[in-house]
Design a protein around this motif. Structure first.
Motif, mmCIF file in Angstrom:
data_model
loop_
_atom_site.group_PDB
_atom_site.id
_atom_site.type_symbol
_atom_site.label_atom_id
_atom_site.label_comp_id
_atom_site.label_asym_id
_atom_site.label_seq_id
_atom_site.Cartn_x
_atom_site.Cartn_y
_atom_site.Cartn_z
ATOM 1 N N ILE A 1 0.840 -1.206 0.000
ATOM 2 C CA ILE A 1 0.000 0.000 0.000
ATOM 3 C C ILE A 1 0.875 1.256 0.000
ATOM 4 O O ILE A 1 0.606 2.217 -0.731
ATOM 5 C CB ILE A 1 -0.958 -0.011 1.207
ATOM 6 C CG1 ILE A 1 -2.044 -1.077 0.994
ATOM 7 C CG2 ILE A 1 -1.602 1.364 1.402
ATOM 8 C CD1 ILE A 1 -2.997 -1.224 2.168
ATOM 9 N N ILE A 2 1.948 1.243 0.794
ATOM 10 C CA ILE A 2 2.870 2.385 0.799
ATOM 11 C C ILE A 2 3.494 2.588 -0.578
ATOM 12 O O ILE A 2 3.537 3.703 -1.114
ATOM 13 C CB ILE A 2 3.962 2.184 1.866
ATOM 14 C CG1 ILE A 2 3.359 2.271 3.269
ATOM 15 C CG2 ILE A 2 5.077 3.223 1.704
ATOM 16 C CD1 ILE A 2 4.326 1.886 4.370
ATOM 17 N N GLY A 3 3.980 1.492 -1.165
ATOM 18 C CA GLY A 3 4.592 1.583 -2.486
ATOM 19 C C GLY A 3 3.619 2.053 -3.545
ATOM 20 O O GLY A 3 3.945 2.897 -4.394
ATOM 21 N N SER A 4 2.402 1.522 -3.526
ATOM 22 C CA SER A 4 1.390 1.911 -4.511
ATOM 23 C C SER A 4 1.010 3.383 -4.364
ATOM 24 O O SER A 4 0.734 4.071 -5.360
ATOM 25 C CB SER A 4 0.141 1.035 -4.363
ATOM 26 O OG SER A 4 0.439 -0.315 -4.632
ATOM 27 N N ALA A 5 0.994 3.876 -3.126
ATOM 28 C CA ALA A 5 0.678 5.289 -2.890
ATOM 29 C C ALA A 5 1.766 6.194 -3.481
ATOM 30 O O ALA A 5 1.463 7.223 -4.104
ATOM 31 C CB ALA A 5 0.524 5.547 -1.392
ATOM 32 N N PHE A 6 3.033 5.821 -3.294
ATOM 33 C CA PHE A 6 4.129 6.585 -3.895
ATOM 34 C C PHE A 6 4.040 6.550 -5.427
ATOM 35 O O PHE A 6 4.227 7.577 -6.095
ATOM 36 C CB PHE A 6 5.478 6.018 -3.449
ATOM 37 C CG PHE A 6 6.027 6.642 -2.206
ATOM 38 C CD1 PHE A 6 6.689 7.858 -2.254
ATOM 39 C CD2 PHE A 6 5.892 6.011 -0.974
ATOM 40 C CE1 PHE A 6 7.206 8.435 -1.102
ATOM 41 C CE2 PHE A 6 6.401 6.579 0.185
ATOM 42 C CZ PHE A 6 7.063 7.800 0.124
ATOM 43 N N LEU A 7 3.776 5.361 -5.992
ATOM 44 C CA LEU A 7 3.704 5.217 -7.445
ATOM 45 C C LEU A 7 2.578 6.064 -8.028
ATOM 46 O O LEU A 7 2.772 6.813 -8.993
ATOM 47 C CB LEU A 7 3.506 3.747 -7.818
ATOM 48 C CG LEU A 7 3.370 3.426 -9.304
ATOM 49 C CD1 LEU A 7 4.610 3.852 -10.067
ATOM 50 C CD2 LEU A 7 3.099 1.943 -9.519
ATOM 51 N N ALA A 8 1.380 5.954 -7.439
ATOM 52 C CA ALA A 8 0.242 6.731 -7.934
ATOM 53 C C ALA A 8 0.475 8.220 -7.717
ATOM 54 O O ALA A 8 0.186 9.046 -8.607
ATOM 55 C CB ALA A 8 -1.037 6.280 -7.224
ATOM 56 N N GLY A 9 1.015 8.592 -6.539
ATOM 57 C CA GLY A 9 1.258 9.999 -6.257
ATOM 58 C C GLY A 9 2.287 10.613 -7.203
ATOM 59 O O GLY A 9 2.096 11.721 -7.711
ATOM 60 N N GLY A 10 3.391 9.903 -7.450
ATOM 61 C CA GLY A 10 4.408 10.403 -8.362
ATOM 62 C C GLY A 10 3.896 10.562 -9.777
ATOM 63 O O GLY A 10 4.253 11.513 -10.490
ATOM 64 N N THR A 11 3.045 9.630 -10.216
ATOM 65 C CA THR A 11 2.482 9.715 -11.562
ATOM 66 C C THR A 11 1.510 10.891 -11.671
ATOM 67 O O THR A 11 1.483 11.596 -12.693
ATOM 68 C CB THR A 11 1.768 8.403 -11.927
ATOM 69 O OG1 THR A 11 2.642 7.301 -11.666
ATOM 70 C CG2 THR A 11 1.399 8.384 -13.407
ATOM 71 N N LEU A 12 0.714 11.126 -10.622
ATOM 72 C CA LEU A 12 -0.184 12.286 -10.620
ATOM 73 C C LEU A 12 0.608 13.596 -10.637
ATOM 74 O O LEU A 12 0.177 14.575 -11.262
ATOM 75 C CB LEU A 12 -1.096 12.232 -9.390
ATOM 76 C CG LEU A 12 -2.195 11.161 -9.430
ATOM 77 C CD1 LEU A 12 -2.883 11.055 -8.068
ATOM 78 C CD2 LEU A 12 -3.226 11.473 -10.517
ATOM 79 N N LEU A 13 1.758 13.630 -9.977
ATOM 80 C CA LEU A 13 2.608 14.816 -10.032
ATOM 81 C C LEU A 13 3.099 15.064 -11.457
ATOM 82 O O LEU A 13 3.177 16.222 -11.906
ATOM 83 C CB LEU A 13 3.804 14.651 -9.083
ATOM 84 C CG LEU A 13 3.501 14.729 -7.583
ATOM 85 C CD1 LEU A 13 4.753 14.372 -6.782
ATOM 86 C CD2 LEU A 13 3.004 16.114 -7.211
ATOM 87 N N LEU A 14 3.424 13.990 -12.191
ATOM 88 C CA LEU A 14 3.843 14.144 -13.589
ATOM 89 C C LEU A 14 2.699 14.669 -14.458
ATOM 90 O O LEU A 14 2.924 15.416 -15.406
ATOM 91 C CB LEU A 14 4.349 12.803 -14.135
ATOM 92 C CG LEU A 14 5.735 12.359 -13.680
ATOM 93 C CD1 LEU A 14 6.035 10.945 -14.166
ATOM 94 C CD2 LEU A 14 6.807 13.318 -14.196
#
Length: 471
Positions: A332-345
Motif C-alpha cells: 500500500i505504501i509503495g502503490s501510494a508513492f507510485l500513484a502519487g508520483g504519476t499524478l505529479l507528472l
C-alpha cells in the motif's frame, strides 16, 4: 540475507550474471541511431535488435520451470552464461545486421533462464522470515540495471562506439564464467522427472511470442495492421489452447492451476500493472525530454538516473519492511508513492523546470522500489515449494509481456492523443499527447493502489505462522 554462508558465492555469481543480462535489455536504446547508420539499415529494422531480445526472453521463460527441475544449478548457469558470452562475442565482431541480430538472440536465450533461476534459488534458500530482504537484494539486478543502461550506453556509444557495448558485455560474461568454475555450487532441490511436452513449448512460444510481437509493433502501426492483428490473434488463440492443455496433461509445462491461489493471482495481477507502469514511462519520458524539451539523449538518460538509484536503494529497504510489517503495509505504501508520483507528472507541462520533473519521477521510482520484488515475493511465497518454479516462471513471463504492452500502449496513447488534439502546432500537439499518456498511466497506477488496499493481505504474524507450518 539469512542464507547459508556456503551458498552466498553461488547467489552472488548468479546475481551478477542476472544484473548483466538485465542491463542488456535496454543497453542499445541510445546506440540504435548509430548502429542503424553504420549498418545502412532502416530504423524499423534496427528496432528488431531490442524487440527480438524481449521476444526470445518471453519465449524462454515459460520453459524454465521444467529446466530448473531437470538440470542442476551449475549446468543451467554455465549454459545460460555460455549462450550470453557467445552472443556478445558474435555481436562484437558482427559485420552485418544478421550477425548482430543472431548475437542478440543468443544473449536473450541465456538471460531468459537466468531471471527465474535466481528467483527460485533465493526463495528456496532464504528462510521465510528473511525472504523479503533477500528478494529486495535481487531487485537490484531486476530493476536497477535497465534503468541505468540507457545512460551507460549513451556514454559508451559517444566515447568509444557501439561495439564497445558488446566488448564490455563479453568481458563481464567471460569473467563471470571463470568465477563460476571455482565458486558456483549446486543447490539441492526436488527434481522434475516428467517428460518435456513439446506441443506445450510450441503453444507457449506462439502465444507469448505473438502477444509480444503484436504490442511491440503497435507503436509503429495501427491496431488493425496485419503486423499487429495477425500475431495478436495467433497469440491469444495459442494461449487458449496452451492453458487447456496444461489443465489436461499429467506433467504440464506450467501448472496454471496455481492461479486458484488467491494471493498468487492478486500478486501476479499487481506485478503486471507495476511493470506496465515501469517500462511504459521509461519510453515516454525520454521522448518528451528530447523531442519537446530540446535536451540531448545523454541529458534525458541523466534525468532518469536519480530515480534509478532511488529504486536501487529502496529495493532492499522494502524487503526489510516486507519481513517486518507484512505485504499489506509494504504494497500500500509503495502503490501510494507510485500513484502519487504519476499524478505529479500529470501536473507538469513544457514550462516545468527539469528539477521538478526529476523529483516527480523519483517519487514514482521510490514506489516501484517498494513494489516490484515485494509483490513477487509475497505472491510466490503463498505457493508450496514444489510449485515455486511455476510461480516464478509465470511471474517473469507476465513481466515481459506487460512491459512490452505498457511500452507500446503508452506510445500509442501519446501518438493518438497528439493526432486528435486539434492543435496546429506540432509541438503543442506532441506535449498534449505526452500529457495524456501520463494521465493514462496515472489511472492504471491508481487502480493498482485500489487493488492493493482491497485485496492484499499479509502481516508479520501471518508470515511467521506460515513458516512454522512449513517447518
Amino acid at each position: 540475507m539469512g542464507v547459508d554462508k556456503k551458498y552466498m558465492p553461488t547467489i552472488m555469481i548468479i546475481l551478477v550474471g542476472t544484473f548483466v543480462g538485465s542491463l542488456t535489455q535496454t543497453l542499445l536504446t541510445s546506440a540504435l541511431p548509430k548502429i542503424v547508420a553504420d549498418l545502412g539499415i532502416s530504423v524499423g529494422l534496427g528496432q528488431w535488435l531490442t524487440t527480438i531480445y524481449l521476444l526470445v526472453i518471453g519465449i524462454m521463460v515459460p520453459t524454465t520451470s521444467f529446466l530448473i527441475g531437470r538440470f542442476s544449478t551449475r549446468q543451467l548457469f554455465y549454459t545460460c552464461m555460455s549462450f550470453f558470452f557467445t552472443g556478445s562475442l558474435l555481436a562484437l565482431f558482427s559485420g552485418n545486421f544478421a550477425m548482430l541480430l543472431s548475437g542478440r538472440v543468443l544473449q536473450a536465450v541465456g538471460t531468459g533462464i537466468l531471471f527465474p533461476l535466481l528467483n527460485v534459488i533465493v526463495l528456496e534458500l532464504a528462510p521465510l522470515s528473511r525472504r523479503g530482504f533477500a528478494m529486495g537484494i535481487v531487485g537490484l539486478a531486476v530493476s536497477f540495471a535497465p534503468a541505468i543502461a540507457p545512460t551507460l550506453s549513451g556514454w559508451l556509444n559517444d566515447t568509444y562506439g557501439w561495439q564497445s557495448i558488446f566488448l564490455l558485455l563479453s568481458v563481464f560474461s567471460g569473467a563471470i564464467l571463470l568465477c563460476a568454475a571455482f565458486l558456483l555450487k549446486n543447490v539441492k532441490r526436488e527434481e522434475f522427472s516428467g517428460p518435456l511436452d513439446k506441443l506445450s513449448i510450441l503453444l507457449s512460444s506462439c502465444g507469448f511470442g505473438g502477444l509480444l510481437l503484436a504490442f511491440t509493433s503497435l507503436s509503429d502501426y495501427s491496431f488493425f495492421h496485419p503486423l499487429v492483428i495477425v500475431p495478436l490473434a495467433a497469440g491469444i488463440l495459442s494461449l487458449v489452447f496452451f492453458v487447456r492443455r496444461q489443465l489436461r496433461i499429467a506433467n504440464p509445462l506450467l501448472d496454471v492451476r496455481i492461479f486458484k491461489n488467491r494471493d498468487f493471482a492478486v500478486g501476479t495481477t499487481l506485478i503486471s500493472l507495476y511493470y506496465f507502469a515501469f517500462l511504459g514511462m521509461g519510453i515516454v519520458l525520454p521522448i518528451y525530454i528530447q523531442s519537446y524539451l530540446g535536451q540531448t539523449a545523454l541529458v534525458s538518460g541523466l534525468t532518469l538516473l536519480p530515480g534509478a538509484f532511488l529504486m536501487a536503494v529502496t529495493s532492499p529497504i522494502s524487503g526489510w519492511m516486507l519481513d517486518r510489517l507484512g505485504a499489506r503495509a509494504t504494497l500500500i505504501i509503495g502503490s501510494a508513492f507510485l500513484a502519487g508520483g504519476t499524478l505529479l507528472l500529470v501536473m507538469t507541462d513544457a514550462g516545468t523546470p527539469m528539477g521538478v520533473l526529476v523529483a516527480d519521477y523519483c517519487v514514482r521510482c521510490i514506489g516501484l522500489g517498494f513494489l516490484i520484488m515485494p509483490t513477487t515475493t509475497w505472491s510466490v511465497d503463498s505457493l508450496d515449494l514444489k510449485k515455486m518454479p511455476d510461480g516464478v516462471a509465470i511471474n517473469n513471463t507476465m513481466r515481459q509481456v506487460m512491459g512490452a504492452i505498457g511500452s507500446a500502449l503508452m506510445v500509442t496513447v501519446m501518438s493518438a492523443a497528439a493526432a486528435g488534439s486539434g492543435f496546429d502546432s506540432p509541438m503543442r500537439a506532441g506535449v498534449y499527447g505526452v500529457h495524456m499518456s501520463f494521465v493514462f498511466s496515472a489511472v492504471l497506477c491508481s487502480a493498482a493502489l485500489v487493488l492493493a488496499v482491497i485485496f492484499v493481505r499479509g502481516t508479520k504474524k501471518e508470515a511467521f505462522k506460515k513458516e512454522r507450518r512449513r517447518n
